[in-house]
Scaffold this motif. Structure first.
Motif, mmCIF file in Angstrom:
data_model
loop_
_atom_site.group_PDB
_atom_site.id
_atom_site.type_symbol
_atom_site.label_atom_id
_atom_site.label_comp_id
_atom_site.label_asym_id
_atom_site.label_seq_id
_atom_site.Cartn_x
_atom_site.Cartn_y
_atom_site.Cartn_z
ATOM 1 N N MET A 77 0.841 -1.192 0.000
ATOM 2 C CA MET A 77 0.000 0.000 0.000
ATOM 3 C C MET A 77 0.882 1.250 0.000
ATOM 4 O O MET A 77 1.804 1.351 0.807
ATOM 5 C CB MET A 77 -0.882 0.006 1.251
ATOM 6 C CG MET A 77 -1.775 1.222 1.377
ATOM 7 S SD MET A 77 -2.768 1.205 2.891
ATOM 8 C CE MET A 77 -1.515 1.515 4.122
ATOM 9 N N VAL B 144 2.076 5.106 0.763
ATOM 10 C CA VAL B 144 1.962 5.882 1.999
ATOM 11 C C VAL B 144 1.959 7.368 1.654
ATOM 12 O O VAL B 144 2.883 7.863 1.003
ATOM 13 C CB VAL B 144 3.128 5.549 2.959
ATOM 14 C CG1 VAL B 144 3.063 6.409 4.206
ATOM 15 C CG2 VAL B 144 3.124 4.072 3.314
ATOM 16 N N PHE B 145 0.917 8.074 2.088
ATOM 17 C CA PHE B 145 0.802 9.512 1.848
ATOM 18 C C PHE B 145 2.031 10.239 2.386
ATOM 19 O O PHE B 145 2.526 9.935 3.461
ATOM 20 C CB PHE B 145 -0.455 10.050 2.547
ATOM 21 C CG PHE B 145 -0.537 11.556 2.582
ATOM 22 C CD1 PHE B 145 -0.847 12.272 1.440
ATOM 23 C CD2 PHE B 145 -0.287 12.254 3.752
ATOM 24 C CE1 PHE B 145 -0.918 13.660 1.462
ATOM 25 C CE2 PHE B 145 -0.359 13.634 3.794
ATOM 26 C CZ PHE B 145 -0.680 14.339 2.646
ATOM 27 N N TRP C 202 2.859 10.535 -2.597
ATOM 28 C CA TRP C 202 2.985 9.373 -1.727
ATOM 29 C C TRP C 202 4.346 8.727 -1.935
ATOM 30 O O TRP C 202 5.078 9.080 -2.855
ATOM 31 C CB TRP C 202 1.867 8.362 -1.991
ATOM 32 C CG TRP C 202 1.849 7.829 -3.385
ATOM 33 C CD1 TRP C 202 2.498 6.720 -3.867
ATOM 34 C CD2 TRP C 202 1.160 8.381 -4.519
ATOM 35 N NE1 TRP C 202 2.245 6.552 -5.214
ATOM 36 C CE2 TRP C 202 1.425 7.553 -5.632
ATOM 37 C CE3 TRP C 202 0.336 9.489 -4.693
ATOM 38 C CZ2 TRP C 202 0.912 7.792 -6.893
ATOM 39 C CZ3 TRP C 202 -0.175 9.724 -5.964
ATOM 40 C CH2 TRP C 202 0.108 8.892 -7.046
ATOM 41 N N ASP D 205 6.682 2.707 -0.582
ATOM 42 C CA ASP D 205 6.672 1.728 0.507
ATOM 43 C C ASP D 205 7.202 0.363 0.045
ATOM 44 O O ASP D 205 6.629 -0.669 0.347
ATOM 45 C CB ASP D 205 5.283 1.592 1.125
ATOM 46 C CG ASP D 205 5.329 0.891 2.480
ATOM 47 O OD1 ASP D 205 6.363 0.992 3.177
ATOM 48 O OD2 ASP D 205 4.332 0.227 2.845
ATOM 49 N N ARG E 76 -7.129 8.976 -2.230
ATOM 50 C CA ARG E 76 -6.670 7.673 -1.738
ATOM 51 C C ARG E 76 -5.907 7.007 -2.881
ATOM 52 O O ARG E 76 -6.307 7.113 -4.040
ATOM 53 C CB ARG E 76 -7.832 6.790 -1.300
ATOM 54 C CG ARG E 76 -8.541 7.353 -0.060
ATOM 55 C CD ARG E 76 -9.602 6.446 0.442
ATOM 56 N NE ARG E 76 -8.978 5.343 1.185
ATOM 57 C CZ ARG E 76 -9.664 4.498 1.932
ATOM 58 N NH1 ARG E 76 -10.974 4.611 2.046
ATOM 59 N NH2 ARG E 76 -9.054 3.526 2.569
ATOM 60 N N TYR F 121 -6.024 0.483 -0.207
ATOM 61 C CA TYR F 121 -5.915 1.920 -0.461
ATOM 62 C C TYR F 121 -5.358 2.614 0.775
ATOM 63 O O TYR F 121 -5.653 2.227 1.910
ATOM 64 C CB TYR F 121 -7.283 2.523 -0.801
ATOM 65 C CG TYR F 121 -7.643 2.410 -2.258
ATOM 66 C CD1 TYR F 121 -7.297 3.412 -3.157
ATOM 67 C CD2 TYR F 121 -8.323 1.296 -2.733
ATOM 68 C CE1 TYR F 121 -7.623 3.314 -4.499
ATOM 69 C CE2 TYR F 121 -8.653 1.188 -4.081
ATOM 70 C CZ TYR F 121 -8.299 2.205 -4.955
ATOM 71 O OH TYR F 121 -8.618 2.097 -6.279
ATOM 72 N N SER F 122 -4.581 3.658 0.549
ATOM 73 C CA SER F 122 -4.080 4.485 1.649
ATOM 74 C C SER F 122 -5.266 5.156 2.339
ATOM 75 O O SER F 122 -6.352 5.257 1.764
ATOM 76 C CB SER F 122 -3.108 5.539 1.115
ATOM 77 O OG SER F 122 -3.770 6.392 0.192
#
Length: 168
Positions: free
Chosen positions: A45, A47-48, A63, A66, A116, A129-130
């Motif tokens: 996923m 990451v913001f 984002w 990750d 997202r 989804y973030s």
């Protein structure tokens, strides 16, 4: 191994791995290998990280990968609803990109947009989804329209919205 399966650990996310197997008899002689079989590990996923370039009509959602390798495709949902996955009648937009950011233009001033992002795995499946992240576009500068009701002790100063939504 004497087992009929092989478990692996420590593999990279969103990466294709190839496997083959051969049998070995009691004298140590191997058979031919099977045809190559491939599978991809799941994508992580995203990451913001931040919003940048926020103006009255544009903003950029950023984002981090990750651990997803370069070349990973990301799907971004955006809406004025607090959760773009559950828009409750609000308009939702979906965009795919190989970048670690999505720039949105043509937005309404002084309006909050929520984003997202998910990674699209090599096998076509989506990561989670973030969490929804939102930021408001800037307000347009009001435009002076007139003075009225000017007296010896009072004056009314008026302006127009200049495209800002009601409630600005």
């Amino acid at each position: 191994t004497y087992n009929l399966a092989l478990s692996t650990t420590g593999l990279s996310v969103n990466t294709t791995y190839y496997f083959r197997v051969a049998g070995i008899n009691k004298d140590g002689v191997a058979t031919a290998y099977t045809a190559v079989q491939a599978t991809a590990t799941l994508a992580a996923m995203p990451v913001f990280s931040a919003f940048t370039g926020v103006t009255a009509s544009e903003e950029q959602f950023n984002w981090t990968a990750d651990g997803n390798p370069a070349g990973t495709l990301y799907r971004v949902k955006v809406s004025t609803a607090p959760d773009p996955l559950v828009p409750a009648g609000a308009v939702i937009s979906s965009s795919d990109t190989y970048n670690l950011s999505l720039s949105s233009g043509g937005l309404t001033s002084n309006t909050t947009y929520y984003y997202r992002a998910a990674a699209v795995g090599r096998g076509g499946d989506l990561s989670a989804y973030s969490a929804a992240q939102g930021t408001a576009t800037l307000a347009n500068q009001p435009v002076f329209s007139a003075f009225s009701g000017v007296t010896g002790s009072a004056a009314q100063f008026s302006w127009t919205q200049n495209g800002n939504p009601d409630g600005t």
